[in-house]
Design a protein around this motif. Structure first.
Motif, PDB file in Angstrom:
ATOM      1  N   GLN A 105      41.760  36.943  31.037  1.00  0.00           N
ATOM      2  CA  GLN A 105      43.183  37.272  31.006  1.00  0.00           C
ATOM      3  C   GLN A 105      43.448  38.426  31.957  1.00  0.00           C
ATOM      4  O   GLN A 105      42.524  39.153  32.342  1.00  0.00           O
ATOM      5  CB  GLN A 105      43.637  37.628  29.591  1.00  0.00           C
ATOM      6  N   ASP A 106      44.693  38.577  32.337  1.00  0.00           N
ATOM      7  CA  ASP A 106      45.079  39.699  33.188  1.00  0.00           C
ATOM      8  C   ASP A 106      46.475  40.158  32.782  1.00  0.00           C
ATOM      9  O   ASP A 106      47.259  39.385  32.231  1.00  0.00           O
ATOM     10  CB  ASP A 106      45.047  39.308  34.671  1.00  0.00           C
ATOM     11  N   SER A 107      46.776  41.395  33.036  1.00  0.00           N
ATOM     12  CA  SER A 107      48.084  41.942  32.703  1.00  0.00           C
ATOM     13  C   SER A 107      48.522  42.904  33.800  1.00  0.00           C
ATOM     14  O   SER A 107      47.702  43.624  34.375  1.00  0.00           O
ATOM     15  CB  SER A 107      48.058  42.659  31.342  1.00  0.00           C
ATOM     16  N   VAL A 108      49.822  42.872  34.068  1.00  0.00           N
ATOM     17  CA  VAL A 108      50.441  43.764  35.053  1.00  0.00           C
ATOM     18  C   VAL A 108      51.530  44.544  34.319  1.00  0.00           C
ATOM     19  O   VAL A 108      52.387  43.952  33.660  1.00  0.00           O
ATOM     20  CB  VAL A 108      51.047  42.973  36.226  1.00  0.00           C
ATOM     21  N   TYR A 109      51.510  45.868  34.408  1.00  0.00           N
ATOM     22  CA  TYR A 109      52.432  46.687  33.631  1.00  0.00           C
ATOM     23  C   TYR A 109      52.824  47.921  34.446  1.00  0.00           C
ATOM     24  O   TYR A 109      52.149  48.304  35.411  1.00  0.00           O
ATOM     25  CB  TYR A 109      51.779  47.115  32.311  1.00  0.00           C
ATOM     26  N   TYR A 110      53.935  48.525  34.025  1.00  0.00           N
ATOM     27  CA  TYR A 110      54.433  49.704  34.724  1.00  0.00           C
ATOM     28  C   TYR A 110      53.650  50.949  34.303  1.00  0.00           C
ATOM     29  O   TYR A 110      53.306  51.129  33.138  1.00  0.00           O
ATOM     30  CB  TYR A 110      55.920  49.917  34.445  1.00  0.00           C
ATOM     31  N   VAL A 111      53.382  51.786  35.293  1.00  0.00           N
ATOM     32  CA  VAL A 111      52.764  53.095  35.066  1.00  0.00           C
ATOM     33  C   VAL A 111      53.733  54.137  35.607  1.00  0.00           C
ATOM     34  O   VAL A 111      53.936  54.240  36.823  1.00  0.00           O
ATOM     35  CB  VAL A 111      51.402  53.208  35.779  1.00  0.00           C
ATOM     36  N   GLY A 112      54.354  54.882  34.715  1.00  0.00           N
ATOM     37  CA  GLY A 112      55.374  55.809  35.157  1.00  0.00           C
ATOM     38  C   GLY A 112      56.603  55.063  35.642  1.00  0.00           C
ATOM     39  O   GLY A 112      56.890  53.934  35.235  1.00  0.00           O
ATOM     40  N   GLU A 113      57.355  55.679  36.544  1.00  0.00           N
ATOM     41  CA  GLU A 113      58.605  55.089  37.010  1.00  0.00           C
ATOM     42  C   GLU A 113      58.433  54.184  38.212  1.00  0.00           C
ATOM     43  O   GLU A 113      59.169  53.206  38.359  1.00  0.00           O
ATOM     44  CB  GLU A 113      59.604  56.211  37.363  1.00  0.00           C
ATOM     45  N   ASP A 114      57.486  54.486  39.065  1.00  0.00           N
ATOM     46  CA  ASP A 114      57.389  53.759  40.332  1.00  0.00           C
ATOM     47  C   ASP A 114      56.009  53.166  40.581  1.00  0.00           C
ATOM     48  O   ASP A 114      55.677  52.827  41.725  1.00  0.00           O
ATOM     49  CB  ASP A 114      57.742  54.687  41.507  1.00  0.00           C
ATOM     50  N   GLY A 115      55.185  53.020  39.534  1.00  0.00           N
ATOM     51  CA  GLY A 115      53.842  52.510  39.749  1.00  0.00           C
ATOM     52  C   GLY A 115      53.518  51.342  38.840  1.00  0.00           C
ATOM     53  O   GLY A 115      54.183  51.084  37.845  1.00  0.00           O
ATOM     54  N   LEU A 116      52.469  50.608  39.220  1.00  0.00           N
ATOM     55  CA  LEU A 116      51.988  49.477  38.439  1.00  0.00           C
ATOM     56  C   LEU A 116      50.522  49.682  38.090  1.00  0.00           C
ATOM     57  O   LEU A 116      49.748  50.232  38.871  1.00  0.00           O
ATOM     58  CB  LEU A 116      52.116  48.171  39.226  1.00  0.00           C
ATOM     59  N   GLY A 117      50.149  49.205  36.911  1.00  0.00           N
ATOM     60  CA  GLY A 117      48.759  49.145  36.518  1.00  0.00           C
ATOM     61  C   GLY A 117      48.364  47.690  36.343  1.00  0.00           C
ATOM     62  O   GLY A 117      49.179  46.852  35.944  1.00  0.00           O
ATOM     63  N   ILE A 118      47.121  47.385  36.658  1.00  0.00           N
ATOM     64  CA  ILE A 118      46.618  46.013  36.535  1.00  0.00           C
ATOM     65  C   ILE A 118      45.309  46.054  35.759  1.00  0.00           C
ATOM     66  O   ILE A 118      44.400  46.815  36.105  1.00  0.00           O
ATOM     67  CB  ILE A 118      46.384  45.364  37.920  1.00  0.00           C
ATOM     68  N   ASP A 119      45.209  45.245  34.713  1.00  0.00           N
ATOM     69  CA  ASP A 119      43.971  45.084  33.953  1.00  0.00           C
ATOM     70  C   ASP A 119      43.529  43.632  34.078  1.00  0.00           C
ATOM     71  O   ASP A 119      44.335  42.702  33.862  1.00  0.00           O
ATOM     72  CB  ASP A 119      44.169  45.426  32.477  1.00  0.00           C
ATOM     73  N   VAL A 120      42.267  43.437  34.428  1.00  0.00           N
ATOM     74  CA  VAL A 120      41.717  42.086  34.580  1.00  0.00           C
ATOM     75  C   VAL A 120      40.442  41.988  33.750  1.00  0.00           C
ATOM     76  O   VAL A 120      39.494  42.748  33.969  1.00  0.00           O
ATOM     77  CB  VAL A 120      41.393  41.764  36.059  1.00  0.00           C
ATOM     78  N   GLU A 121      40.437  41.073  32.796  1.00  0.00           N
ATOM     79  CA  GLU A 121      39.247  40.869  31.964  1.00  0.00           C
ATOM     80  C   GLU A 121      38.481  39.658  32.477  1.00  0.00           C
ATOM     81  O   GLU A 121      39.055  38.582  32.669  1.00  0.00           O
ATOM     82  CB  GLU A 121      39.641  40.649  30.508  1.00  0.00           C
ATOM     83  N   VAL A 122      37.186  39.831  32.711  1.00  0.00           N
ATOM     84  CA  VAL A 122      36.351  38.750  33.238  1.00  0.00           C
ATOM     85  C   VAL A 122      35.269  38.385  32.227  1.00  0.00           C
ATOM     86  O   VAL A 122      34.878  39.188  31.385  1.00  0.00           O
ATOM     87  CB  VAL A 122      35.700  39.142  34.583  1.00  0.00           C
ATOM     88  N   ARG A 123      34.807  37.148  32.322  1.00  0.00           N
ATOM     89  CA  ARG A 123      33.603  36.701  31.606  1.00  0.00           C
ATOM     90  C   ARG A 123      32.621  36.242  32.673  1.00  0.00           C
ATOM     91  O   ARG A 123      32.859  35.248  33.339  1.00  0.00           O
ATOM     92  CB  ARG A 123      33.931  35.580  30.622  1.00  0.00           C
ATOM     93  N   GLU A 124      31.544  36.973  32.839  1.00  0.00           N
ATOM     94  CA  GLU A 124      30.657  36.734  33.976  1.00  0.00           C
ATOM     95  C   GLU A 124      29.757  35.518  33.791  1.00  0.00           C
ATOM     96  O   GLU A 124      29.506  34.772  34.736  1.00  0.00           O
ATOM     97  CB  GLU A 124      29.801  37.979  34.221  1.00  0.00           C
TER      98      GLU A 124
END
Length: 363
Positions: free
Chosen positions: A266-285
């Motif tokens: 799964q992956d998620s894209v979310y706001y960090v502060g007012e003008d930034g984005l954070g991205i989390d990516v979960e992998v299964r190797e």
């Protein structure tokens, strides 16, 4: 959830039996009960159209309805009338359609098709953007001068503008539409575009990765990168299409190093502060795989040895999914196995690999 698996598929077919409800003998109505009377049928003597002045348009509406003089119809709300209303709506020219009877002589009736035309586009303008973007957007927006304009057309145009600027990193673009009506049921539209500030990627985190650190996986991405102070003149904008391709590149990185089963869980894209984005990516190797054996079927022009040399995968070495694709179909430097056949004139030759897991770590 995003799953990216190579060509191993398990098809599970589930068959079900639907039991038909038991039929019961027909029963006569009990005393005091009444049955619904059948709806009366009529013969269409004449069809008239109201709501439009142009004679050609009126005739076009009648033809599109599928109704004809002499046709027998059930009123009210018979199947033929309901289908006629749907057909006229499908023209995408009218916001409202109604069919009713106006005159009746015995079983002969005159039907009235009443329509409310959508407004016609006089012009549309784009404000708040530069000339280059304006020309690019006009090629994408589905509005034509002189054509009917439905609310869905306006909403679609707004979304096209938003998507256009989201791809440029303006994720908070707002579009406001002003409508100006004029005589003759004409309308002019003004799209006021406010792009807001560009949104930059402030952090990218990977979860579940043990064989490669975050830096390795970020390096596999081509256009999605974290913003860093030393890249002050090149902020790392977030582009959705590029990001989706970069997730594929992460999986390609794993496949290149033998991790045939690697997945993006799964992956998620979310706001960090007012003008930034954070991205989390979960992998299964998954496990690391090695080449166990390479066999060929259907080859009569070239022997196995020639094809295996071109393929470049030897028994015992780490499986490389990227090399498999490039050496089969051709890369930047080599023409691949398929190229051998094309060089001989077999332009319709095809190569389809089948990869099978053998044990815990072999293919």
């Amino acid at each position: 959830m995003r799953l990216r698996l190579p060509s191993l598929f398990l098809a599970l077919l589930l068959g079900g039996i639907l039991s038909a409800p038991a039929q019961t003998p027909s029963q006569s109505p009990r005393a005091g009960e009444t049955t619904a009377a059948p709806r009366p049928t009529y013969v269409i003597q004449d069809i008239q159209v109201e709501g439009v002045k142009n004679a050609q348009t009126r005739q076009f509406v009648i033809q599109s309805s599928g109704l004809t003089e002499g046709q027998e119809v059930t009123l009210p709300a018979g199947d033929a009338v309901a289908q006629a209303i749907r057909s006229i709506y499908d023209l995408r020219m009218f916001s409202d359609v109604a069919i009713y009877r106006k005159q009746q002589s015995g079983t002969n009736v005159t039907l009235i098709i009443e329509v409310t035309p959508e407004p016609t586009l006089a012009a549309y303008t784009l404000k708040g953007i530069d000339g280059g973007d304006r020309e690019d957007l006009k090629k994408k927006i589905p509005l034509l001068r002189g054509s009917p304009v439905r609310p869905s057309d306006v909403e679609r145009s707004k979304q096209i503008i938003k998507n256009f600027y989201e791809e440029e990193g303006y994720l908070r673009t707002e579009v406001d539409v002003q409508r100006e009506e004029s005589e003759g049921n004409r309308i002019a539209l003004t799209f006021n575009v406010n792009r807001e500030e560009e949104i930059e990627v402030e952090r990218i985190r990977f979860l579940g990765n043990e064989q490669f650190d975050d830096g390795d996986l970020q390096g596999a991405m081509d256009e999605t990168r974290e913003n860093r102070w030393w890249r002050i003149w090149k902020g790392e904008k977030f582009k959705r299409d590029a990001y989706e391709k970069d997730l594929d590149r992460v999986i390609d990185h794993y496949r290149e190093h033998g991790y045939y089963d690697a997945q993006i869980v799964q992956d998620s894209v979310y706001y960090v502060g007012e003008d930034g984005l954070g991205i989390d990516v979960e992998v299964r190797e998954g496990n690391r795989y090695y080449v166990s054996d390479v066999t060929w079927e259907g080859n009569t022009i070239f022997p196995d040895r020639v094809l295996s040399e071109q393929l470049g995968l030897s028994e015992g070495e780490v499986y490389n999914g990227k090399a498999l694709d490039e050496n089969l179909y051709g890369g930047q430097r080599e023409s691949g196995v398929l190229g051998l056949y094309m060089d001989r004139g077999y332009m319709r030759a095809d190569v389809q690999p089948t990869v099978r897991v053998v044990g815990d770590d072999s293919l």
